[in-house]
Enzyme design. Structure first.
Site, PDB file in Angstrom:
ATOM      1  CG  ASP A 252      -3.186 -19.489 -11.840  1.00  8.63           C
ATOM      2  OD1 ASP A 252      -4.169 -19.408 -11.087  1.00  8.63           O
ATOM      3  OD2 ASP A 252      -2.424 -18.532 -12.086  1.00  8.63           O
TER       4      ASP A 252
ATOM      5  CG  ASP B 100       2.060 -17.253 -13.754  1.00 10.83           C
ATOM      6  OD1 ASP B 100       1.161 -17.568 -12.948  1.00 10.83           O
ATOM      7  OD2 ASP B 100       2.090 -16.161 -14.347  1.00 10.83           O
TER       8      ASP B 100
ATOM      9  CG  ASP C 108       0.167 -20.869  -9.433  1.00 13.95           C
ATOM     10  OD1 ASP C 108      -0.934 -20.925  -8.870  1.00 13.95           O
ATOM     11  OD2 ASP C 108       0.422 -20.114 -10.384  1.00 13.95           O
TER      12      ASP C 108
END
Length: 765
Positions: A454, A653, A657
């Site tokens: 990400d 994080d 996610d």
């Protein structure tokens, strides 16, 4: 509630049961699958008068110390003892700094020294007879046998009593293990010798030397001593596998200096409460987690992050319990105490990981299930073969071969090969800021070929800043900022925080909004003073029918510079552009280069516009980028890569996610992220730094290499030792292995596996 396993009679908490079975209206709880299966097959066998044992009364307050088997972690007991499945000594489930001496190690050490003292005269007489060419037996054969009986009896039946007890338990539980082989081997040698001493006339004349039978008291006694020595060495080595946890526990100070009512008092750590103000002076350890209120200093966080450089901390910065303060003084507000601190969570995570099983363990488990019966069969074949075709005295040679096979074929090394490496490896990772929640994740990470990351909070700092405001339609910068901040004041999105932070810095008063409506992944629309406004991406502008063509050139120019562009629309017209940038972490380029050197493909997922995303990806040298991915699309992206045959690890994080982290072969959470993300991942990086993935990958490779080495040692040892002990070399070289040497080899095999596993503590990550 406490129950008693009806098969092995072990006490077990209801929540720790691996399964239940209802028999005649009564529910029974089981500590291990093997016990449950045996009960289902023959329930009446375990329901005699002693089947029910009432639960022990509650004593005092606090938690009980539970014990667990390192080879069979499903076996849990409220007290020390031996595992009913494998026979190994149980060890405390939770490691503490206050843990006293290992009672099993103390007991085995005492038995070893007393057994060694009693076995020495027997062994010395045997060696003396060999050195004098058998003259001692010729003159004093009967007396030597009686001396052997006198001295070896306490060795075998007192010092070796735990082995016979565990062997008997293995028969009762139908779970043969290393103690089954030891008890059969030493028992056979001792029984033969007793009969030869008490009733030598029962044996043929060919087996006598001057009226005395050659006995094997020395063999039974020395084997017992060597097995005890092996247990002592093994227990000491196993104790070292907990050193990483003890090292972590030792980081926390015993006391904390709390500021209360203009006074400072030192109180025990367990008395610190959330909200307390704590002062940390130069050189002291931070007692608990919190946020700095006043002061500033550089804090050494290497013990929990693995990073050697101190980190500057000022008001608003987070501090972690167990880290070491530098030269300044800080006062911080405690927000996590006790089990909620990061250090406590790390210890808990490492403890659980050390008890988890890697898939490769299943191979050893399957082999171990057939190993002991196969060894007993080989021992019987060796005994019969020597008895039928061996040289005289045949019975003596047959007994020696059978006992040697039983003793040398210790399955302990095979069973310890994986658990010991996992325990040491996860402990080593914890000291480097890599927390492994599941051994399976550690094994799979070695096979990963694609890393999906990400962008926000993983590649970048996760703290976007508003740097560009472009007004249109006659508005000024402050007008655009006032409207945008007013719309975003109810949002928790990182981009919204960046806009609000800038508005606060410029002291811009916000307007009241009404008819607020958020479109996840797109933006926000609301009314200010009865005028409709919208802020968000191009999809949001399409939703409110505000064309972006007239500002496309300005937006593209910002995106090429790496900005995330947000449109502000009034009615159906774009009246402003906002350029937000999330700085790339300083360590990210180094981490990307190291991951590429590991042969990994790196794919970035982001909700940003394609142009912005590709600008960031190009700057970092990423292999691929998936842009404009909605929060729900990250899971689909991981699944698509997996359908392409990729072994995917996902690093993220945020809460959004979590599904992708759980779906990936290995989920890697940033320790700076949300608790949901951390709980969904198999590996957590305490620092929230992608360089931690490199360390985790190296740890995975080192651990799996160590496991394969251990399995190789165990397999090769048995593949060579068992045939040689059975007498395979005798027709060619006349060589026969004594059971004493077989016992020494058995001890060496277990200790060598544990010693090899302990090498992981020095692995460079």
């Amino acid at each position: 509630m406490t129950h008693v396993d009806p098969v092995c009679k072990m006490e077990i908490e209801e929540e720790d049961s691996v399964g239940t079975h209802v028999h005649e209206g009564v529910t029974y709880y089981f500590c291990a699958e093997v016990c449950l299966e045996r009960f289902r097959e023959h329930p009446d066998q375990y329901l005699g008068d002693e089947a029910y044992v009432p639960p022990p009364p509650e004593v005092g307050e606090g938690e009980k110390v539970q014990y667990i088997c390192p080879m069979d972690p499903e076996v849990i007991s409220d007290g020390p003892g031996a595992c009913p499945v494998c026979g190994m000594a149980l060890e405390p489930k939770v490691v503490t700094l206050e843990s006293g001496p290992n009672p099993e190690l103390v007991d085995m050490t005492r038995r070893f020294w007393l057994a060694a003292a009693l076995a020495f005269p027997v062994f010395a007489l045997t060696m003396g007879d060999m050195l004098t060419g058998g003259s001692l037996m010729m003159r004093w054969g009967s007396l030597i046998n009686w001396i052997g009986l006198l001295f070896s009896t306490p060795v075998v039946f007192w010092a070796g009593r735990p082995f016979f007890e565990r062997a008997w338990a293995s028969f009762v539980n139908r779970s043969p293990n290393m103690f089954t082989l030891i008890a059969i081997g030493t028992g056979a040698a001792f029984l033969f010798s007793v009969v030869g001493t008490l009733a030598p006339g029962l044996f043929p004349e060919s087996m006598r030397e001057h009226g005395a039978i050659e006995t094997y008291f020395d063999t039974a006694a020395v084997i017992t001593v060597l097995v005890l020595l092996g247990q002592v060495l093994e227990l000491r080595a196993r104790d070292q596998t907990s050193s990483a946890i003890r090292q972590l526990l030792g980081l926390a100070p015993k006391m904390a200096r709390v500021v209360r009512d203009d006074d400072e008092v030192d109180i025990p750590l367990d008395q610190v409460r959330v909200g307390d103000l704590c002062r940390v002076r130069p050189g002291e350890k931070v007692p608990v987690d919190g946020v700095v209120v006043t002061g500033g200093s550089a804090i050494d966080e290497s013990m929990v992050t693995g990073e050697p450089m101190p980190v500057e901390k000022g008001p608003g910065a987070r501090v972690t319990g167990g880290t070491i303060n530098g030269t300044g003084t800080i006062v911080f507000r405690a927000d996590r105490v006790g089990r909620e601190t990061l250090l406590a969570q790390i210890v808990q995570m490492v403890s659980e990981a050390q008890r988890s099983r890697a898939p490769i363990q299943r191979l050893a488990d399957r082999i171990s299930g057939y190993f002991v019966p196969a060894v007993v069969f080989v021992a019987i074949v060796a005994f019969v073969t020597w008895l039928a075709a061996g040289p005289d005295p045949r019975l003596a040679h047959a007994l020696v071969a059978g006992v040697a096979v039983l003793i040398i074929a210790c399955p302990c090394a095979l069973g310890l090969a994986t658990p010991m490496a996992i325990m040491v490896g996860t402990g080593r990772g914890a000291t480097a800021g890599v927390l492994v929640r599941q051994a399976e994740a550690l094994e799979r990470l070695e096979q990963v070929d694609t890393i999906v990351v990400d962008k926000t909070g993983t590649l970048t700092e996760g703290r976007p800043a508003l740097e560009v405001i472009r007004p249109f339609a006659g508005l000024h910068e402050d007008d655009v900022l006032r409207i945008a901040a007013s719309l975003e004041q109810a949002s928790e999105h990182p981009l919204a925080n960046a806009i609000l932070a800038t508005a606060r810095t410029r002291q811009i008063a916000l307007a009241r909004v009404s008819a607020f409506h958020a479109l996840p992944g797109h933006g926000i629309e609301a009314e200010i003073d009865d005028v409709h406004y919208a802020i968000g991406n191009a999809a949001m502008m399409a939703h409110v029918s505000a064309p972006v063509d007239i500002v496309a050139a300005d937006a593209d120019a910002l995106r090429l510079e790496g900005y995330t562009v947000m449109y502000l629309a009034r009615l159906n017209r774009v009246v402003g552009l906002l350029g937000v940038v999330d700085p790339v972490k300083q360590t990210t380029p180094e981490a990307i280069a190291a991951l590429h050197a590991e042969g990994l493909k790196i794919v970035m997922l982001t909700g940003d516009n394609t142009v912005t995303a590709r600008a960031v990806a190009t700057r970092l040298g990423l292999d691929d980028v998936w842009a404009e991915v909605l929060p729900t699309g990250k899971l689909a992206a991981v699944q698509q890569l997996q359908r392409q045959g990729k072994v995917v690890a996902m690093a993220g994080d945020g809460i959004n996610d979590a599904p992708a982290l759980a779906e990936a072969a290995v989920g890697i959470a940033m320790g700076t992220g949300t608790d949901v993300a951390i709980q969904s991942a198999g590996i957590t990086l305490v620092k929230g730094d992608l360089r931690g993935i490199v360390r985790a990958r190296r740890l995975s490779r080192a651990t799996m290499r160590n496991i394969r080495q251990n399995l190789f040692l165990a397999f090769v040892y048995n593949a060579i030792g068992v045939p040689v002990a059975a007498g395979l070399l005798y027709p060619f070289t006349g060589t026969v292995i004594s059971p004493i040497w077989a016992s020494a080899a058995m001890t060496f095999s277990s200790v060598s596996v544990i010693t090899n596993a302990l090498r992981l503590r020095r692995t460079q990550l």
